[in-house]
Design a protein around this motif. Structure first.
Motif, short mmCIF file in Angstrom:
data_model
loop_
_atom_site.label_atom_id
_atom_site.label_comp_id
_atom_site.label_asym_id
_atom_site.label_seq_id
_atom_site.Cartn_x
_atom_site.Cartn_y
_atom_site.Cartn_z
N TRP A 125 2.36 11.84 -8.00
CA TRP A 125 1.36 12.39 -8.91
C TRP A 125 0.91 13.76 -8.42
N LEU B 298 3.23 6.61 -5.08
CA LEU B 298 2.81 7.02 -6.43
C LEU B 298 1.87 8.21 -6.34
N TYR B 299 0.99 8.16 -5.35
CA TYR B 299 0.02 9.26 -5.24
C TYR B 299 0.75 10.56 -4.91
N LEU C 244 0.84 -1.20 0.00
CA LEU C 244 0.00 0.00 0.00
C LEU C 244 0.87 1.25 0.00
N VAL D 141 -2.36 5.16 -11.36
CA VAL D 141 -2.55 6.25 -10.40
C VAL D 141 -2.58 7.59 -11.14
N ASN D 142 -1.66 7.74 -12.08
CA ASN D 142 -1.60 9.03 -12.77
C ASN D 142 -2.85 9.29 -13.58
N VAL E 111 1.53 2.50 -3.41
CA VAL E 111 0.48 3.36 -3.98
C VAL E 111 0.57 4.75 -3.36
N PHE F 172 1.13 0.38 -12.18
CA PHE F 172 0.38 1.07 -11.12
C PHE F 172 0.61 2.57 -11.20
N ARG F 173 1.81 2.93 -11.59
CA ARG F 173 2.09 4.37 -11.76
C ARG F 173 1.14 4.93 -12.80
N TRP G 65 7.92 15.61 -12.61
CA TRP G 65 7.93 14.24 -12.10
C TRP G 65 9.16 14.04 -11.25
N ALA H 80 -5.12 0.46 -8.84
CA ALA H 80 -3.75 0.27 -8.37
C ALA H 80 -3.76 -0.45 -7.02
N VAL H 81 -4.66 -0.01 -6.14
CA VAL H 81 -4.71 -0.64 -4.81
C VAL H 81 -5.03 -2.12 -4.96
N TYR I 4 10.71 11.78 -7.58
CA TYR I 4 10.52 10.96 -6.37
C TYR I 4 11.44 11.44 -5.26
#
Lengths: 115, 167, 497, 482, 664
Positions: free
Chosen positions: C186, C182-183, C176, D401-402, C179, D397-398, C195, D409-410, C197
Motif C-alpha cells: 500500500w 500488505l502495508y 502478522l 489495509v488499503n 499485514v 485484508f488487502r 500496485w 486486518a490485524v 509485490y
C-alpha cells in the motif's frame, strides 16, 4: 364512504398506532412460550408493518410524493399479506409436525440442540 | 368525525392486540386477533385505502385466522402458558426491548409530528383497487408473478410437513 | 539464462509428488526407489545453478517471471543471488539424503511421507528464491502443511502436541507478516501509484517508511511484523520453545529438514527482508537483536547441557547455533554477515548430520535417553567415528566447517559488539561442554547396558547417507572460499544500503 | 403493458428454468414412478441448464421495470449459488436414500429456495428483496425439518422458523421506514437520497438498522448468530451445506448494494464503528466457541459465523476493492463449505446423532478421499495457502489495509490464527489418531465423494491460480461501483 | 627441495593417520599399522631434518610458504601458509625426534592392544604429530590455532583411549573443555590482532608492532594477556592446570609425548613466538612471570606427596612448564625454548621409564607397591636416573643448564629492576629456588621408591618383573643420552669468559625482533644473550646456590626414603604438620573448589533455565496457558447459545434495537 370530503387525520397517528402494535407483537413473540401464540404475535408485527406502510402511503398520497410512490406502499402491504399467508401455512404445518413428534408446541421444550 | 372513528379503531386494535398476546386460551387469542384485524381494516378505510381494508378482512380474518383455528382444534391445545411465564430474565429483557423498540418508533413519530397530513384530494383516490391493480400488472409485475412461486413453495412445504408418512 | 533452470528446480519436486499420487501406496519399495532416483537427479540438475552462477554479479540471476495475478501486481518472479544459492543447494542436497535415510524405516504411509517431503522441498526452495512478497508468503506458509504432517503422522508419542505447536507458533508469526506485506505494498502505491509485490520494486520505497515518532512508527511496526515471523522460525529466545518439542517428536527425517533448512528460512528472511527492505528500522533494532542473539547462544547451550534426551540436546544446540547466525547478521559487517550465511549452511550440515545419526541410533535401540547408552564406542566404532566427526564440526573445531562460520561471525562482530563476541566465546566453551559430555556418556565409558551388546555398526547405506555431509564438512572447513566467494558480492550490495 | 417483454423473461431465464423444474420434479414424482429414482439427476440437469443459461445469456442490467438488476454482480453470485446448489443436489441424492427420505419435495423446495436467493441477489427493489428473502426462507424452514422423524431436524426447523419469521418481520418494518423516509422502493434511489442528504436521518437509520438486522440474521452475524449452530447441527447435512452458503451469498449482496448505494463508509462514521464491532465480535466469538465444539457441523457453524465476520469487513470497506473481496470471499466460502460438508456426509455414520470430531479418528488413511478433501477444505477455511480460502482472506485484508483499516486486518489475521486451532484438531484427529476398535460403518457414496473432490480441487486449483476468480469479481463489481 | 614444500612434513603424518584409520576399520594386521605409523613419522622426521639442513645452508632468515587463501571475507583475510624460521626449526627438530622415538616405544608398549585399538592408537598419534607440526610451522596465528586445537583434539582422543576404563573419558572431556577456555582467550586475541593489525601473519604483525612500540603498547598488553590465557590453558598453568594430572589416564607414551614433551609446551612456544608483544608490554610480561613462578612452586609442592608415579611426573611437568613461563616472563625467551627442549628430553625419558616400569609391574602405578626394581630392569633404571639428575639440575646434565639460566635470568631481572618490577622478580626467583629444592626432593623420592630398597609388591607379581623389550629400551637409551648431553647445546660459555658457545642462543637470536625506537628499553638489555647485567662472581654464586639447593633436596629424599628407617621420617613430618599434609595430599582441593564455585552453579542455573524458564514460564504459563485461557473463554461463551429459541429471538431484537439507536 367517499374520502373526498373528509379532513384526514395526521398520518403520524397511524404510524404511532403501528409502533404500538409492533411493540405489542414483539412482546408477544419474546414472552410467549406456545408456538401458536408466538406466531399470532408475529402476525401482529406484520400487520403493524402494514400499518406503517399504509401510513406513509397515505402521506405520499396527500401530495408529499408521487402517486406512484403511494401506490407502491399499498402494493407492498398486499404482498405482505400474501407472504403472511404463506408463512402461516408453513408455520402451522411445522407445528403440527412438531406436535406429532413431541406432543407439545412449547418452544422452551425444544432444546436438545444447544451450546 | 373521521378522527373519532380512527381513535376508536386504534383503541380497539391496541386493546385486542394486547388481549391476543396476553390471553391464555388460544381460541381467545385468535378471536381477539380477528377483532384487531377488523379494527385495522377500519383504519385502512379511514385513510382511504378501501382495497386494503377489503383484503385485510377477507384474507386475514377470512383465511389465515381460520387456518389458525383449525390447527388449534386439531392439536386441541386448551390452556397455554401465561405471558412471560418461565424464563423471568427473558421476560424482563424482552419487555424492555419491546418497549424500547416501540418507544423508538414513537419518538420518530414525534419527530415527524410537525408536518401534518393535509386534505386528501378526492381526485387522487389512491386507495381504490384500480391503481393498485395497474401497479400490480405493470411496475410490480415481477413481484406479482413471483408471489405465486412463494405460495406454491409454501403449499408444497406445508403438504410435506403435514402429510403422514407415505412409506 | 532463459531456460528456466530455477523454475524447474523449484517445481520439479512438487510435480514429481503429483506423479507419485497414482501409484498404489502398498508399493513402498517403488515409491522409495522412484523418490531417491528423482531427488538425486533433481540435486544433480540443481548443480546447473552452481555452474551457471556468476559470482561477480551481485544481483539476482536465473530470474524467471510469469504473470500470476496481474491486476494486483502479483507475479511469479523468482531468482537467486549469492545468498540464496547456497541455501537452495543445501535443500536439494538434503532431500536425497533424508530419503535415503528413511529407507529402512519400517513405518506406515511411506507414500505420503515421500509426497510430503517433496512438497516441503518445493516450499522451502520457493521461500529462498521468491522475488515477490506474495509468492514468498505463499511458499513460506506452504511449508507448514507438509511439516505438520511429517511431525504429526510419523512422530513420537507427543507428536500431536508438537505438530500443532509448530504449526500455530509459525502461523502466529507469519499472519502478522501478511499485514506487513500488505502495508508495504500500500505504501508503495502511495508513493508511486503502482500496485506491485515485487521485491525489487518494494526495495525502492520500503526504506522510506518513517521510523521516527515513537514505537508506533509504521517502519518499526512493519519491521516487527516481519521480525516476529522470522524470529519464530530461527528461533530466537523466547520464541524457541516449539523447536525442542518439534525436534524430539519429529521423525529424524523431519528433524533433519527442520534443522537443516526450515530454521534457515527465518535467518534468510531477516537478511533478505528486514535488513534489505527496512535498513533504518534495522539499525534501531540491532541492539535488541544482538542481545537476543547472545541470550540465544548462551541460553540454548546451557539448556542443552542439562538435557537427558540426545535429540532434545541437539535441538537446543540448534538454538545456540542459530544465535551465532543472528549475531552475525545483527552485527552487519561484511565478514560477520558472510560468516552468518555460511554458518547457516554449516548448521544445516552438522546439525542435520547429528539428527541423522541420532535417528540411526534410535532405529537401533528405540530410545534416545542418554542414560540408556554408554560405551557404544566398543560396539559400533565406525558409527562412533562419524558421530565424533560431526560433533567436532558442530563445536567448531578448526579445519571443519563450524569453525570458519563462527570465526567469521565473531571476528566480524568484534569491531562492532566486542561484548557480544565475548559472550559468544562463552557459548563456544559451553558448546564443547554439552556436546562432549553427551558423547562421553553415550559412547565412552563401560558398556553397562546389555541391550547395547550387539548393535549393528553403520551400514553401507547409512554410510552413504552421511558421506556427502562429511565431505562437505571437511571441504568447507579446509577451503571455504568455494562457498564464501559467491556470496561476497551479493552481501556487499545488500549491506551497502 | 400487461405482458412482460421477452427481454425481461430472457433475463430471468435461469430462475424460470429452476421454477419449472421445481414443479416438474413434483409432477414426475407423482405420476412417473419409474423416473422417481432419478429426481436428483433431473434436478441436476435443471440446475446445469440454469447455470449454463446464466453464463451464456447476456446481462441486460435493469429489467422488469427496474425492480431487478441482472448485472455482473448478480450473475457472479448466481453462478456460485448455482454451483452450490448443484453440489448440494449431487450429494443429496445418496444422502436422502440413506436416511430414507428421498421425496421430490426436497428438490422442489431446494430449487424454490435457490430462485429466492437469486432474485434476492438481483433485486434493487425493497419489495422484490423481501419476496426473494421469503422465498428463500420458507422452503428452508421445511428443508431444515425435512427429516420429520428426527427430533433434531424438527427442532432445527422450528428454531430457524421462529427466529427467521421474527427477523423478517423486522425487515418488513424496516423497509416500511425506509420507504417512508425516501418515498421509493428502489434501493438505488434510496441510496441516492441518503448520499444527497449526506447523513442518515432517524427514519432511515432505524429502517436501515432493521433491514440490516434481518440480513445479519441470515448471515448469522453476532449477535444474530445463535440459531446457526443449532440449525446447522440439526439439519440434514446437504441442507446445512446449502444453508451455510446460499442465503449468505444473497444477503451479502443485498448488504453490499445497500452499503455501496448509501455510500455508508463516507456518510456515517457510526456505521463504520458499529459494523467493525459486529465484524470483530463475529470473528472472535465464532472462533473462540468453535474451538470448544466437539460436533463437526456445529464447529463449522461457528466457523461460518467467524467467516461472515471477515466478509463483513470487506462489505464495510465497500468500494471496488471491498466489493471484489466480498465476491471472492463468497466464491471461496462456497467451495470450501460445500466440500467440507460433503466430506462430513461421507464420514458420518448416522444422521440423528451428533457428528463428533472423535468419530473421525484414524479415518485419514481409511477413507483417503473424504479425509483428503476435508483436510483441503479445512486448511482453506483456515486461510493457509495455496488454497482459495487464503486468497479470499488476502483480498479482504488487502482491501482493509488499503482503506486504512489496518487494525481490522490485524484482528482478522489473528483470528484466522485462532481458527487454525480447531481446524487442525479435526485434521489431526483424521490422520494422527489411531483407528478406534469399533470403526464406524460408512457406506461409500460416489456422488458425495465426487462433490467433495470437485470442491476440494476447485479450492486448490483456484487457490493456486486465483487470477480468473479475482478478475471476474473485479469486473462484476464494476456494475455496482465505478 | 623439502624447503619450498614444507607442507610435506605435516602432510606425511596426516597421510599416516588416515591410512591407519582405514587399516583399523579393515582390521589390518598390526605389522602394517606399525609400518605405516612409524614409517610416516619417520619420513616426516627425515623431511624435517632435511628441511632444517637446507635451511641452515641458505641465507634467508625466514622462509614463508603461502599455499592458498583460507578464509577471506570483508576485512578478514587469512592465508593457509607455513613458515620456517629458527624457532620453528628448533621445535620441528625436537618434536619430530621425540615423536619418532615415542612412536617406536609405543610399538612395544601397545603390542597388547586389539587390532583396531592398535591402529586407532597410531592413527591418533600420527594425527597428533600432524597437528603439532602444523602448530609450530604455521606462519600466522590462525594456522597455529588449527594445530593448537588439533593437538587438543588428539589429546582428548588419546586420554580417552581406554574409553571403557572409568574416568578416562571424563579426563579426556575435562582436558578438552579446560583447554577450550584458554582457546577462547586465544581466539579473542586473534580478533584483537585482526582489528589492530588487519592481519594475523607473524611477518606482518610483529614487524609492525616492533616498528612502532609506543603506538601498539596498549594493544600489545591486551593481546599479550589474551594469548597468555590460551597458553595457560594449553600449558596447564594456574588456574587451568587441573586437566593435566587427570590426563595421565592415557597410555604412558601419550603422556610422554603429548603431556610432557610437546603439546603442553605449545603455550611456551606461542608466548615466545609473540615475544614482541610481551616485550612491548611490561604488564603482560610480568603476568607471565608470576603465573610461571607461582605454578612452578605450587605444582612442586603437590608433587611432594603423590604416590602414583605418573602423577608425580605430571605435577613435575606442570612445575617445569612454570619455569618456562618464568623464563619468558623475565624476557629470557630463548632460554624458555632451551628449557622446552631439554625438558622434552628428560621428561620424555622419565615418562617412558615410568611406562616401562608400569609395563613391568603389569599396570601398577603406585610407587608404594614398587621398590628395588633396579635389579630387574637396569636399563630403565639408569636412564631414569640420568633423567632424574637432569631434572634435579645436577651440573652438566641437560636440565642444569636451562634451569640454572632461567633462575639466573630471573635474579638478573630482579637485580636489574626490570620494568621497575624488581622486587617482584626477586620474589619469583626465590620461588624458583624453592621449587628447585622441592623438585630435586620429589624426583629422587620417586627414584628411590621405585628402584631402590626392596620390592614391596606381592611375590607373585615379583616373578613377572622383567626388562622391557628392545623397542622400548632403545628410545629410553637415546633419550637418556640426550638428557645427559642435550644441555651442551646451550653451554653458558660466558661463565668461562668464552662467548659464542651457546649454540641455541646464537641460533635463536633472530627470533627476538629488535624493537624499533625502544632499543634502549630495559627489555632489550634483558633479551640480549650472554651477559645479563650480572658480574661473573654473582653468576657463579647463583650456580653454586642452585646446585646446593638441588643437593640438599636429594639428601633429604635420601634421608627420608633410603635410610634404614625409611618412611618413618616423612610420616612423623606429616603428623607434625597435619594440615599441610592434608592440603598437599588433596591437591589444595582445587578440583573440589572449581566444582563448587563454578560448575555447580552453572548446572543449577542451566537446570533453572530449562525447568523454570523454558518449561514453566514460557511453555506452561504463556503457551499452554493462553491456549487454556482461550478454551476456557470458549467453554464459558458457548453457553450463550442457550438452545432456547426465544433467547435467540431476543438477541436479534436487542441487536436491532442497539444498532438502530447507535445509527440514529
Amino acid at each position: 364512504m367517499n374520502a373526498a370530503d373528509v379532513v384526514a387525520i395526521p398520518y403520524t397517528w397511524v404510524l404511532a398506532l403501528s409502533a404500538a402494535l409492533f411493540a405489542i407483537g414483539t412482546l408477544g413473540v419474546l414472552l410467549r412460550r406456545n408456538a401458536i401464540a408466538i406466531f399470532l404475535s408475529l402476525e401482529i408485527m406484520l400487520n403493524s408493518a402494514n400499518l406503517a406502510f399504509a401510513a406513509f402511503a397515505f402521506r405520499f398520497a396527500t401530495g408529499h410524493a408521487t402517486a406512484a410512490a403511494a401506490i407502491d406502499g399499498q402494493v407492498f402491504i398486499f404482498f405482505v399479506i400474501a407472504v403472511a399467508a404463506a408463512e402461516a401455512a408453513i408455520g402451522l404445518a411445522l407445528f403440527i409436525a412438531l406436535y406429532r413428534h413431541k406432543e407439545t408446541i412449547d418452544v422452551d421444550r425444544f432444546n436438545i440442540l444447544r451450546w | 368525525m373521521v378522527t373519532w372513528v380512527f381513535l376508536a379503531a386504534a383503541a380497539l386494535a391496541i386493546l385486542f392486540a394486547v388481549v391476543a398476546v396476553v390471553a391464555r386460551n388460544p381460541i381467545t387469542n385468535v378471536l381477539a386477533l380477528v377483532v384487531m384485524f377488523f379494527a385495522m381494516s377500519a383504519v385502512f378505510a379511514v385513510i382511504g385505502m378501501d382495497f386494503l381494508a377489503a383484503i385485510q378482512v377477507i384474507v386475514y380474518s377470512g383465511a389465515i385466522l381460520v387456518l389458525f383455528l383449525f390447527v388449534i382444534m386439531l392439536l386441541n391445545v386448551r390452556r397455554i402458558d401465561r405471558l412471560g411465564s418461565g424464563r423471568s430474565f427473558q421476560a424482563f429483557i424482552g419487555t424492555l426491548v419491546a418497549a424500547g423498540i416501540g418507544a423508538m418508533v414513537l419518538v420518530i413519530v414525534g419527530l415527524l409530528l410537525p408536518e401534518q397530513g393535509a386534505v386528501l384530494p378526492g381526485a387522487a383516490a389512491a386507495g381504490t383497487a384500480l391503481p393498485i391493480g395497474r401497479a400490480l400488472l405493470s411496475t410490480h409485475l415481477f413481484a406479482f408473478e413471483f408471489i405465486t412461486l412463494l405460495l406454491v413453495a409454501a403449499i408444497v412445504g406445508a403438504v410435506y410437513l403435514g402429510k403422514k408418512d407415505l412409506r | 539464462m532463459s531456460d528456466h533452470v530455477l523454475t524447474i528446480v523449484l517445481l520439479a519436486p512438487a510435480a514429481f509428488a503429483i506423479l507419485l499420487l497414482p501409484i498404489p501406496r502398498v508399493w513402498k519399495r517403488v515409491h522409495r526407489i522412484l523418490t531417491i532416483i528423482a531427488s538425486s537427479v533433481m540435486f544433480a540438475f540443481s548443480l546447473k545453478l552452481w555452474v551457471g552462477f556468476d559470482a561477480n554479479d551481485p544481483g539476482f540471476q536465473f530470474v524467471d517471471t510469469f504473470p500470476w495475478i496481474p491486476d494486483l501486481g502479483i507475479s511469479f518472479t523468482i531468482g537467486i543471488d549469492g545468498i540464496s544459492i547456497l541455501l537452495v543447494l543445501l535443500t536439494t542436497l538434503l532431500l536425497p539424503v533424508v530419503v535415503l535415510a528413511a529407507w529402512r524405516l519400517n513405518i506406515e504411509h511411506i507414500k505420503s511421507l515421500h509426497i510430503s517431503l517433496l512438497l516441503l522441498t518445493t516450499g522451502m526452495i520457493g521461500t529462498f528464491v521468491a522475488l515477490d512478497l506474495f509468492l514468498f508468503y505463499v511458499f513460506w506458509e506452504i511449508t507448514l502443511i507438509p511439516m505438520y504432517f511429517i511431525i504429526g503422522v510419523w512422530g513420537g508419542p507427543r507428536r500431536i502436541y508438537a505438530s500443532v505447536k509448530f504449526f500455530l507458533f509459525t502461523m502466529a508469526g507469519s499472519v502478522l507478516m501478511l499485514v506487513g506485506v500488505l502495508y508495504l505494498v500500500w505504501f508503495h502505491h502511495q508513493q508511486t501509484g503502482i500496485w506491485t509485490y515485487g521485491y525489487l520494486d518494494l526495495m525502492t520505497t520500503a526504506p522510506l517508511l518513517p521510523v521516527t515518532g515513537g514505537l508506533l512508527a509504521p517502519g518499526l511496526l512493519v519491521f516487527a511484523a516481519f521480525a516476529i515471523a522470522f524470529a519464530v522460525k530461527v528461533p530466537i529466545f523466547p520464541l524457541h520453545t516449539w523447536l525442542p518439542d518439534a525436534h524430539v517428536e519429529a521423525p529424524s527425517t523431519g528433524s533433519v529438514i527442520l534443522a537443516g533448512v526450515l530454521l534457515k528460512m527465518g535467518a534468510y528472511g531477516f537478511i533478505r527482508f528486514n535488513r534489505a527492505l527496512l535498513p533504518d528500522a534495522w539499525d534501531l533494532f540491532t541492539p535488541l537483536l544482538v542481545v537476543l542473539a547472545v541470550i540465544g547462544i548462551i541460553y540454548g547451550a546451557l539448556v542443552a547441557m542439562v538435557q537427558v534426551d540426545v535429540k532434545k540436546l541437539v535441538a537446543y544446540s540448534s538454538v545456540s547455533h542459530m544465535g551465532f547466525v543472528m549475531l552475525g547478521l545483527a552485527a552487519g559487517t561484511q565478514a560477520s554477515t558472510q560468516g552468518a550465511v555460511l554458518q547457516m549452511v554449516n548448521h544445516g550440515l552438522s546439525t542435520g548430520g547429528l539428527f541423522l545419526l541420532v535417528g540411526m541410533l534410535y532405529q537401533r535401540r528405540y530410545t534416545r535417553m542418554i542414560a540408556d547408552f554408554g560405551g557404544l564406542a566398543g560396539v559400533i566404532p565406525i558409527f562412533t567415528g562419524c558421530f565424533l566427526f560431526v560433533t567436532f564440526s558442530s563445536i567448531g573445531l578448526p579445519g571443519l566447517n563450524g569453525f570458519v562460520g563462527e570465526f567469521l561471525i565473531l571476528g566480524g562482530s568484534w569491531s562492532v559488539f566486542p561484548a557480544a563476541v565475548v559472550c559468544g566465546g562463552l557459548g563456544i566453551i559451553l558448546g564443547a561442554v554439552y556436546m562432549l559430555l553427551m558423547v562421553q556418556k553415550v559412547f565412552w565409558g563401560p558398556l553397562d547396558n546389555p541391550a547395547n551388546q550387539n548393535l549393528p555398526d553403520l551400514s553401507i547405506r547409512e554410510f552413504f547417507v552421511m558421506f556427502p555431509l562429511l565431505v562437505l564438512i571437511v571441504w568447507i572447513g579446509v577451503y571455504p572460499m568455494t562457498f564464501l566467494s559467491p556470496m561476497e558480492a551479493a552481501i556487499r550490495l545488500l549491506l551497502a544500503n | 403493458m400487461l405482458t412482460p417483454s421477452p427481454a425481461d423473461l430472457l433475463a430471468v431465464a435461469p430462475e424460470i428454468i429452476l421454477a419449472v423444474a421445481a414443479g416438474l420434479v413434483l409432477i414426475v414424482e407423482a405420476f412417473l414412478p419409474s423416473v422417481r429414482k432419478h429426481l436428483s439427476e433431473l434436478t441436476l440437469a435443471a440446475v446445469g441448464c440454469a447455470l449454463w443459461a446464466r453464463i451464456t445469456l447476456p446481462l441486460p442490467g435493469a429489467v422488469w421495470s427496474d425492480t431487478l438488476h441482472i448485472d455482473g454482480l448478480a450473475s457472479f453470485v448466481d453462478i456460485y449459488i448455482l454451483v452450490a446448489v448443484f453440489l448440494t443436489v449431487w450429494m443429496a441424492g445418496p444422502f436422502l436414500r440413506r436416511v430414507g427420505a428421498d421425496h421430490g419435495e426436497f428438490y422442489s423446495l431446494l430449487l424454490f429456495a435457490t430462485v429466492g436467493a437469486m432474485v434476492m441477489a438481483a433485486s434493487v427493489n425493497l419489495l422484490t428483496i423481501f419476496l426473494g428473502l421469503e422465498l428463500l426462507s420458507i422452503p428452508l424452514y421445511v428443508l431444515n425439518a425435512f427429516l420429520r422423524r428426527t427430533a433434531i431436524s424438527l427442532e432445527a426447523g422450528l428454531k430457524y422458523f421462529v427466529v427467521g419469521a421474527f427477523a423478517s418481520a423486522f425487515v418488513v418494518y424496516g423497509m416500511a421506514l425506509l420507504y417512508g423516509a425516501t418515498a421509493t422502493m428502489n434501493i438505488v434511489e434510496i441510496g441516492q437520497r441518503v448520499v444527497d442528504a449526506g447523513a442518515l436521518n432517524p427514519l432511515t437509520a432505524v429502517g436501515l438498522a432493521m433491514v440490516v438486522g434481518g440480513l445479519a440474521f441470515k448471515l448469522a452475524l453476532v449477535p444474530c448468530h445463535a440459531w446457526a449452530p443449532d440449525v446447522y447441527q440439526g439439519s440434514p447435512t446437504p441442507v446445512t451445506a446449502f444453508l451455510s452458503v446460499v442465503p449468505k451469498g444473497a444477503a451479502l449482496i443485498v448488504l453490499l448494494r445497500l452499503a455501496v448505494g448509501m455510500d455508508l463508509l463516507q456518510v456515517s462514521s457510526r456505521w463504520v464503528i458499529g459494523i467493525s464491532i459486529v465484524a470483530v465480535a463475529s470473528q472472535v466469538l465464532g472462533n473462540v466457541i468453535a474451538i470448544v465444539q466437539r460436533d463437526v457441523k456445529r464447529m463449522l457453524a461457528y466457523s461460518g459465523i467467524a467467516h461472515m465476520g471477515y466478509a463483513l469487513v470487506a462489505v464495510l470497506v465497500a468500494g471496488p476493492e471491498g466489493g471484489t473481496a466480498v465476491l471472492v470471499y463468497f466464491a471461496a466460502y462456497t467451495l470450501m463449505n460445500m466440500g467440507a460438508f460433503a466430506a462430513i456426509a461421507l464420514l458420518s455414520e448416522r444422521e440423528d446423532r451428533p457428528h463428533l470430531i472423535d468419530d473421525l479418528k484414524g479415518q485419514g488413511y481409511h477413507r483417503p478421499v473424504a479425509a483428503l478433501t476435508l483436510t483441503a477444505c479445512l486448511f482453506s477455511l483456515a486461510g493457509v495457502p495455496p488454497f482459495l480460502g487464503f486468497t479470499a482472506k488476502f483480498m479482504v485484508f488487502r482491501a482493509a489495509v488499503n482503506e486504512g483499516f489496518v487494525l481490522l486486518a490485524v484482528i482478522g489475521v489473528l483470528n484466522s490464527l485462532l481458527s487454525a486451532f480447531y481446524y487442525l484438531r479435526v485434521i489431526y484427529t483424521l490422520y494422527m489418531e489411531p483407528l478406534p476398535e469399533r470403526e464406524p460403518r460408512l457406506e461409500p457414496s460416489l456422488p458425495t465423494a465426487a462433490v467433495a473432490t470437485v470442491a476440494a480441487l476447485g479450492v486448490l486449483v483456484l487457490g493456486t491460480f486465483p487470477g480468473p476468480v479475482i478478475d471476474a469479481a473485479a469486473s462484476a463489481i464494476l456494475s455496482l461501483v465505478r | 627441495m623439502i624447503l619450498g614444500s614444507l607442507w610435506l612434513i605435516p602432510a606425511l603424518c596426516l597421510a599416516g593417520a588416515l591410512v591407519n584409520l582405514a587399516l583399523g576399520a579393515a582390521r589390518a594386521p598390526k605389522s602394517m599399522v606399525t609400518v605405516v605409523g612409524v614409517g610416516s613419522v619417520g619420513a616426516a622426521t627425515a623431511a624435517g631434518y632435511a628441511a632444517l639442513w637446507e635451511y641452515l645452508n641458505q641465507p634467508i632468515g625466514v622462509v614463508i610458504e603461502p599455499y592458498f587463501t583460507w578464509i577471506s571475507a570483508g576485512r578478514i583475510t587469512v592465508d593457509a601458509s607455513l613458515q620456517l624460521d629458527p624457532l620453528s626449526a628448533v621445535m620441528v627438530a625436537f618434536v619430530t625426534l621425540v615423536g619418532l622415538l615415542i612412536h617406536l616405544y609405543s610399538v612395544g608398549y601397545m603390542h597388547g592392544e586389539s587390532h583396531r585399538g592398535y591402529a586407532r592408537y597410531f592413527a591418533y598419534l600420527n594425527l597428533f604429530m600432524f597437528s603439532m607440526l602444523l602448530l609450530v610451522l604455521g606462519s600466522n596465528l590462525l594456522v597455529l590455532f588449527v594445530g593448537w586445537e588439533g593437538v587438543g583434539l588428539c589429546s582428548y582422543l588419546l586420554i580417552g583411549y581406554y574409553y571403557a576404563k572409568p574416568g578416562c573419558a571424563a579426563a579426556g572431556s575435562k582436558a578438552f573443555i579446560v583447554n577450550r577456555i584458554g582457546d577462547v582467550g586465544f581466539l579473542i586475541a586473534v580478533f584483537v590482532t585482526l582489528g589492530v593489525f588487519g592481519s594475523v601473519e607473524y611477518s606482518r604483525i610483529f614487524a609492525t608492532a616492533a616498528a612502532h612500540p609506543e603506538q601498539y603498547a596498549a594493544a600489545a598488553t591486551v593481546i599479550g594477556l589474551l594469548l597468555l590465557v590460551g597458553a595457560i590453558g594449553k600449558s596447564a598453568q594456574i588456574p587451568l592446570f587441573v586437566w593435566l594430572p587427570d590426563a595421565m589416564a592415557g597410555p604412558t607414551p601419550v603422556s610422554a609425548l603429548i603431556h610432557a614433551a610437546t603439546m603442553v609446551t605449545a603455550g611456551v612456544y606461542m608466548v615466545v613466538r609473540a615475544n614482541v608483544f610481551y616485550r612491548l608490554s611490561p604488564t603482560a610480561m610480568l603476568t607471565v612471570a608470576i603465573v610461571g613462578g607461582v605454578t612452578a612452586l605450587f605444582a612442586a609442592t603437590i608433587g611432594l606427596v603423590q604416590n602414583d608415579i605418573k602423577k608425580v611426573l605430571a605435577y613435575s611437568t606442570v612445575s617445569q612448564l612454570g619455569y618456562m613461563f618464568l623464563a619468558a616472563g623475565v624476557g629470557a625467551f630463548v632460554t624458555a625454548i632451551f628449557h622446552v627442549v631439554t625438558h622434552a628430553f628428560f621428561k620424555a625419558c622419565l615418562f617412558l621409564g615410568s611406562g616401562s616400569v608400569i609395563h613391568a609391574c603389569d599396570g601398577e602405578q603406585d610407587m608404594r607397591e614398587m621398590g628395588g626394581l633396579r635389579r630387574h630392569m637396569p636399563t630403565t633404571y639408569w636412564t631414569f636416573f640420568a633423567a632424574t639428575l637432569a631434572i634435579a639440575g645436577i651440573p652438566l646434565f641437560a636440565g642444569f643448564f636451562s634451569k640454572d639460566e632461567i633462575l639466573a635470568r630471573a635474579f638478573a631481572a630482579g637485580a636489574g629492576d626490570l620494568n621497575g618490577f624488581g622486587r617482584i622478580y626477586i620474589a619469583l626467583w626465590v620461588l624458583g629456588m624453592v621449587a628447585a629444592l622441592l623438585t630435586a626432593f620429589y624426583m629422587f623420592r620417586a627414584l628411590y621408591l621405585t628402584f631402590r630398597g626392596d620390592y614391596r609388591g606381592d611375590a607373585e607379581k615379583e616373578r613377572h618383573l622383567h626388562e622391557s623389550p628392545r623397542t622400548m629400551t632403545v628410545p629410553l637409551i637415546v633419550l637418556g643420552v640426550l638428557s645427559i648431553i642435550g644441555g651442551f647445546a646451550g653451554f653458558p660459555g660466558q661463565l668461562f669468559g668464552i662467548s659464542g658457545l651457546n649454540l641455541i642462543d646464537r641460533f635463536l637470536e633472530p627470533v627476538i625482533v629488535p624493537l624499533g625506537s625502544a632499543a634502549a628499553h630495559g627489555v632489550e638489555a634483558a633479551s640480549d644473550h650472554g651477559t645479563h647485567g650480572l658480574t661473573l662472581g654473582v653468576e657463579w654464586l647463583l650456580v653454586f646456590l642452585s646446585v646446593a639447593v638441588a643437593v640438599v633436596g636429594i639428601l633429604i629424599a635420601r634421608r627420608f626414603y633410603l635410610a634404614p628407617d625409611a618412611f618413618a621420617a616423612p610420616r612423623r613430618l606429616a603428623e607434625r604438620l597435619p594440615f599441610i599434609s592434608m592440603l598437599l595430599l588433596n591437591k589444595y582441593w582445587i578440583d573440589e573448589l572449581y566444582g563448587a564455585m563454578i560448575i555447580g552453579p552453572i548446572y543449577r542455573f542451566a537446570t533453572f533455565c530449562w525447568r523454570v524458564v523454558d518449561e514453566l514460564i514460557i511453555d506452561t504459563i504463556f503457551i499452554n496457558g493462553s491456549a487454556f485461557a482461550v478454551e476456557l473463554t470458549g467453554d464459558i461463551l458457548r453457553f450463550t447459545t442457550t438452545g432456547n429459541v426465544r433467547n435467540y429471538a431476543l438477541s436479534v431484537a436487542l441487536a436491532i434495537l442497539a444498532l438502530a439507536m447507535w445509527l440514529w
